[in-house]
Design a protein around this motif. Sequence first.
Motif, short mmCIF file in Angstrom:
data_model
loop_
_atom_site.label_atom_id
_atom_site.label_comp_id
_atom_site.label_asym_id
_atom_site.label_seq_id
_atom_site.Cartn_x
_atom_site.Cartn_y
_atom_site.Cartn_z
N TYR A 271 -30.81 -46.27 -17.29
CA TYR A 271 -29.79 -45.56 -18.14
C TYR A 271 -28.56 -46.06 -18.44
N LEU A 272 -27.91 -45.77 -19.42
CA LEU A 272 -26.77 -46.53 -19.86
C LEU A 272 -25.51 -45.33 -20.04
N VAL A 273 -24.71 -45.71 -19.25
CA VAL A 273 -23.57 -44.64 -19.26
C VAL A 273 -22.03 -45.57 -18.96
N ASN A 274 -20.99 -44.95 -19.17
CA ASN A 274 -19.75 -45.50 -18.95
C ASN A 274 -19.59 -45.60 -17.18
N PRO A 275 -19.18 -46.75 -16.56
CA PRO A 275 -19.05 -46.31 -15.07
C PRO A 275 -17.76 -45.78 -14.88
N TYR A 276 -16.61 -46.10 -15.76
CA TYR A 276 -15.21 -45.71 -15.22
C TYR A 276 -14.68 -44.42 -15.98
N PHE A 277 -15.70 -43.79 -16.66
CA PHE A 277 -15.20 -42.37 -17.27
C PHE A 277 -16.43 -41.60 -17.33
N PRO A 278 -16.00 -40.14 -17.02
CA PRO A 278 -14.79 -39.56 -16.90
C PRO A 278 -14.16 -39.70 -15.69
N ASN A 279 -12.72 -39.64 -15.64
CA ASN A 279 -11.77 -39.80 -14.52
C ASN A 279 -12.03 -38.62 -13.70
N SER A 280 -11.39 -38.83 -12.40
CA SER A 280 -11.23 -37.59 -11.62
C SER A 280 -10.42 -36.46 -12.16
N ARG A 281 -9.28 -36.85 -12.75
CA ARG A 281 -8.60 -35.61 -13.36
C ARG A 281 -9.24 -34.95 -14.49
N LEU A 282 -9.83 -35.59 -15.36
CA LEU A 282 -10.87 -34.79 -16.26
C LEU A 282 -11.99 -33.94 -15.55
N MET A 283 -12.77 -34.44 -14.53
CA MET A 283 -13.79 -33.67 -13.99
C MET A 283 -13.08 -32.69 -13.41
N ILE A 498 -11.14 -30.68 -24.75
CA ILE A 498 -10.36 -31.17 -23.77
C ILE A 498 -10.20 -32.81 -23.76
N PHE A 499 -11.45 -33.77 -24.32
CA PHE A 499 -11.49 -35.02 -24.03
C PHE A 499 -10.48 -35.82 -24.94
N GLU A 500 -9.86 -35.24 -26.20
CA GLU A 500 -8.84 -36.06 -26.84
C GLU A 500 -7.70 -36.28 -26.12
N LYS A 501 -7.10 -35.55 -25.25
CA LYS A 501 -5.95 -35.75 -24.55
C LYS A 501 -6.02 -36.73 -23.35
N TYR A 502 -7.49 -37.05 -23.11
CA TYR A 502 -7.64 -38.30 -22.22
C TYR A 502 -8.00 -39.58 -22.74
N GLN A 503 -7.56 -39.65 -23.94
CA GLN A 503 -8.11 -40.93 -24.78
C GLN A 503 -7.10 -42.12 -24.27
N SER A 504 -5.95 -41.74 -23.74
CA SER A 504 -5.20 -43.09 -23.20
C SER A 504 -5.79 -43.72 -21.78
N ASP A 505 -6.61 -42.67 -21.02
CA ASP A 505 -7.36 -42.80 -19.97
C ASP A 505 -8.69 -43.38 -20.01
N TYR A 506 -9.20 -43.11 -21.28
CA TYR A 506 -10.72 -43.79 -21.78
C TYR A 506 -10.48 -45.03 -22.26
N LYS A 507 -9.19 -45.57 -22.92
CA LYS A 507 -8.97 -46.79 -23.13
C LYS A 507 -8.87 -47.47 -22.06
N GLU A 508 -8.00 -47.36 -21.00
CA GLU A 508 -8.10 -47.87 -19.69
C GLU A 508 -9.16 -48.13 -19.08
N ALA A 509 -10.02 -47.08 -19.16
CA ALA A 509 -11.51 -47.14 -18.70
C ALA A 509 -12.33 -48.39 -19.32
N LEU A 510 -12.17 -48.51 -20.54
CA LEU A 510 -12.70 -49.58 -21.24
C LEU A 510 -12.30 -50.87 -21.02
N LYS A 511 -11.07 -50.96 -20.91
CA LYS A 511 -10.40 -52.08 -20.25
C LYS A 511 -10.89 -52.88 -18.91
#
Length: 602
Positions: A271-283, A498-511
């Motif tokens: 099953y397919l997910v993002n391995p690097y998001f959400p980060n610990s701060r969001l959780m 809340i996830f909108e304020k974590y968009q920069s973290d999300y972009k870093e996770a994608l990188k």
Amino acid sequence: MQAIILAAGMGRRLKKLTEHQPKCMVSVNEVPMIERMLKQLEHYHLNRIILVTGHEGEQLQSFVGSLSLHTPVTFIDNPVYQTTNNIYSLYLAKDYLLQDDTLLLESDLIFEQEVLTQIIRDPYPNLALVAHFESWMDGTVVLLDEQDNIMKFLTRKDFRFEDIHSYYKTVNIYKFSQNFSATHYVPFLEAYSKALGNNEYYEQVLKVISLLDDHDLKASRLENWFWYEIDDEQDLDIAESIFTDSQSRLTRLSSRYGGYWRYPGLLDFCYLVNPYFPNSRLMGEIKASFEALCTSYPSGLDINNLLAAKSLGLNKDNVLTGNGAAELIKPLIRSFSNAVGVIKPSFEEYGNCARFPVPFMVSTPDFTYTAKDLMEFYKDQELDALVLVNPENPTGCYMKRSEVLSLASYCMEKQAFLILDESFLDFSSAEEAPSLMTQETLEEYPNLVLIKSISKSYGVPGLRLGILACSDQAVLRLVRQELPIWNINSLAEYFLQIFEKYQSDYKEALKKFKVTRKKMFEELCSIRQLKLYPSEANFILCEITDGCSASQIAELLLNRYNILVKDLSHKPGMEGREFIRVAVRTESDNQRLADALKHILR
């Protein structure tokens, strides 16, 4: 050595299954638990087996007598099993504890043979077999030191879920030396029973003994072998999916579609997910509000549409939120009464939901196709809609934004909708800003319907979140009328909030993800028996080229290495070739998969 098996209990949580038979006679894949256990014990040439019976004891004694066992079995009846707990069952067998080294087991366990071998062959004389505590477990929990000494038996008052990484659950298999039973266990068993009665558990005696300076009881940590304690029908269902033949195990686990936290150590590459998001701060933010969220109703659909639209930069009247993308796909596709164009191989939910699917079969060896190929194929056919998953699942093929727009224009000319699934698009590195999910694009192409699985891209599949975006109000009304007022829960709503304020973290996770995918691709490419297909998604398609079948590889990965992958051997459009699809996980997980494949295919 001897074995004592406690089998007096009624097993009420198994309901009708134990109404007229002992709990230990409930079958797991057509073999009663007690039969399996007794035959496993036969391997060790024990001096005897003492079986403490209670509920339907005569039936159990008769059944055991019908088995061809070489080890003599002695029966002890607990006549007051309805009003006592297992401490009294063991008390009835205390004289036997004084006569030999003892293996103590509860009869509602099922385990691999190696589990018994581990505790019997361990040279230490007094052991509790333990396993890492999992959040769904119930029962006796202990703390260990680095030398495997049992430091403490935890009470409910002591238990803290934030510390479960350091907890161990007792497997309910123990080994006591004759001397330990004489000097420690039996004296304390007698004293405890007299002081506190017989409606207790025998582990309570071990808890008291563990407080002594010289208690002499250690743990044996179970790391690699399967075991399960069967208390209710769900436990039985899970046990049947674990303790079966290798082919059936793969089929049963795959057909569960998730819930794999109940399978300790299973590594899910299916099953397919993002391995690097959400980060610990969001959780951490979600955890801080968990109690309020669990005890509060979520907002209605209108509010959640507003939250999703705000985060995506869309008009709230153009968005629907779903309990996963699947909740939105079915009413959308079923709203079309005529032909719907679908691609094969692809995500099959669209074709399965269509009343009249018209498949475009990808014929190229590498499964690539262009917008022009689709236009040519459907040019003489009347369609209500055409479905495109971009990047494609399971191939990972990607169609550039300009081509997708040309396909949208083509569909508009045909008076058809283009249903564009962008669930994997965030993982693509093919071009900048590839998404069509903008308000401007939706208004320019009213025939465009966008689907996005938040679960996949943002790594929160347990929250079940999906988005549908479209500027055609008639389409939105048709889908909306199939949705309940409360279709997502409070946790999912809070994530949207809340996830909108974590968009920069999300972009870093994608990188980080894209670097990891590249490394994984290179590592798997070094396996000469695999042919890999470039992917712009969070998975990689692997063709097996040395004569092995995909089913064989998937079974071996699961049964030898506890790794689950997607077997594509029966997927429409991929017949006659052998493929597996593997998710991209963390670098350490990916290396574990690569090492397992190298061992299998060497």
